[in-house]
Each structure stands twice: as structure tokens, then as C-alpha cells.
Design a protein around this motif. Structure first.
Motif, PDB file in Angstrom:
ATOM      1  N   LYS A 109       0.851  -1.185   0.000  1.00 44.39           N
ATOM      2  CA  LYS A 109       0.000   0.000   0.000  1.00 44.39           C
ATOM      3  C   LYS A 109       0.891   1.241   0.000  1.00 44.39           C
ATOM      4  N   ILE A 110       0.635   2.123  -0.970  1.00 38.31           N
ATOM      5  CA  ILE A 110       1.449   3.316  -1.177  1.00 38.31           C
ATOM      6  C   ILE A 110       0.575   4.547  -0.985  1.00 38.31           C
TER       7      ILE A 110
ATOM      8  N   LEU B 124      -3.974  12.349 -10.838  1.00 35.76           N
ATOM      9  CA  LEU B 124      -3.553  11.891 -12.158  1.00 35.76           C
ATOM     10  C   LEU B 124      -2.344  10.962 -12.040  1.00 35.76           C
ATOM     11  N   LEU B 125      -1.415  11.308 -11.165  1.00 32.93           N
ATOM     12  CA  LEU B 125      -0.232  10.481 -10.961  1.00 32.93           C
ATOM     13  C   LEU B 125      -0.615   9.117 -10.385  1.00 32.93           C
ATOM     14  N   VAL B 126      -1.548   9.081  -9.456  1.00 33.95           N
ATOM     15  CA  VAL B 126      -2.032   7.808  -8.906  1.00 33.95           C
ATOM     16  C   VAL B 126      -2.595   6.943 -10.035  1.00 33.95           C
ATOM     17  N   SER B 127      -3.388   7.530 -10.911  1.00 35.54           N
ATOM     18  CA  SER B 127      -3.967   6.781 -12.039  1.00 35.54           C
ATOM     19  C   SER B 127      -2.879   6.210 -12.941  1.00 35.54           C
ATOM     20  N   LYS B 128      -1.866   7.007 -13.229  1.00 38.50           N
ATOM     21  CA  LYS B 128      -0.757   6.543 -14.077  1.00 38.50           C
ATOM     22  C   LYS B 128       0.022   5.429 -13.388  1.00 38.50           C
ATOM     23  N   MET B 129       0.211   5.538 -12.078  1.00 41.69           N
ATOM     24  CA  MET B 129       0.915   4.493 -11.325  1.00 41.69           C
ATOM     25  C   MET B 129       0.119   3.189 -11.345  1.00 41.69           C
ATOM     26  N   GLU B 130      -1.190   3.295 -11.145  1.00 40.10           N
ATOM     27  CA  GLU B 130      -2.049   2.105 -11.157  1.00 40.10           C
ATOM     28  C   GLU B 130      -2.012   1.428 -12.531  1.00 40.10           C
ATOM     29  N   LYS B 131      -2.046   2.230 -13.574  1.00 37.07           N
ATOM     30  CA  LYS B 131      -2.008   1.687 -14.932  1.00 37.07           C
ATOM     31  C   LYS B 131      -0.701   0.944 -15.168  1.00 37.07           C
TER      32      LYS B 131
ATOM     33  N   ILE C 293      -0.861  -4.156  -5.432  1.00 37.67           N
ATOM     34  CA  ILE C 293      -0.490  -2.769  -5.116  1.00 37.67           C
ATOM     35  C   ILE C 293      -1.750  -1.911  -5.029  1.00 37.67           C
ATOM     36  N   TYR C 294      -1.821  -1.146  -3.939  1.00 36.90           N
ATOM     37  CA  TYR C 294      -2.920  -0.205  -3.715  1.00 36.90           C
ATOM     38  C   TYR C 294      -2.281   1.177  -3.552  1.00 36.90           C
TER      39      TYR C 294
END
Length: 101
Positions: A2-3, A15-22, A32-33
Motif C-alpha cells: 500500500k502506497i 492523475l499520478l495515482v492513475s498513471k501508477m495504477e495503470k 499494489i494499492y
């Protein structure tokens, strides 16, 4: 893992969270969460996450973050402004993953 990305609550961190998840999905990381929260919420989030990343806009809070995170035996790092500015999910996720090595 978990980050938690710590920010001032801005749209760019989401937006950065979305890119990391992708990127995590594409790279095959299924456990990974990732979430973004205001840095001020760190005390109530410290037990919920494994690693913590500080956005450049709240780097001035690093000393305070360090005290809390290290007191709980956890790790943190700063997201470099150039990586944050490019909204580079891969590089940001790599920073988080390196904290667990």
C-alpha cells in the motif's frame, strides 16, 4: 503493498495515482494499492500504508513526515519535481518499490 502519495490535495496527484495504477497493472503487480491524501492526514494514515511518497509541493513538510514515518518503522521518499511534473507513473512506482528492497 500500500502506497500513500502525500500532497496538498491537488488534481495532479490524482492523475499520478492513475498513471501508477495503470503501470502497475501492465507490469503485473496485482497486490499494489495507491492513494493520494493531504500530507496533514499522515497521522491517521500511518498504520494503513507501507510506504509514503512526498509530492514536491509539500516537501517543506519532510522533517515532520520523517519523524512520524520512521517512528512507525516505515519508509518514505520524495517524488522529484521532474518526475512529478511529467506525471510519470512508472518512475514514481519504481521509487515506491525501491523503498521495500
Amino acid at each position: 503493498m500500500k502506497i500513500l502519495l502525500m500532497c496538498s490535495g491537488g488534481m495532479s496527484t490524482s492523475l499520478l495515482v492513475s498513471k501508477m495504477e495503470k503501470y502497475a497493472q501492465e507490469a503485473g503487480y496485482s497486490d499494489i494499492y495507491i492513494k493520494a491524501e493531504p500530507v496533514e492526514d499522515l497521522p491517521k494514515n500511518i498504520d494503513k500504508y507501507d510506504v509514503f511518497l512526498i509530492g514536491p509541493q509539500v516537501k517543506y513538510k519532510e522533517k515532520w513526515v520523517k519523524e512520524i514515518v520512521e517512528a512507525h518503522g516505515k519508509k518514505y521518499d520524495n517524488i522529484p519535481p521532474q518526475i512529478y511534473g511529467r506525471i510519470d507513473g512508472q518512475k514514481t512506482l519504481e521509487i515506491a518499490l525501491n523503498l521495500t528492497k
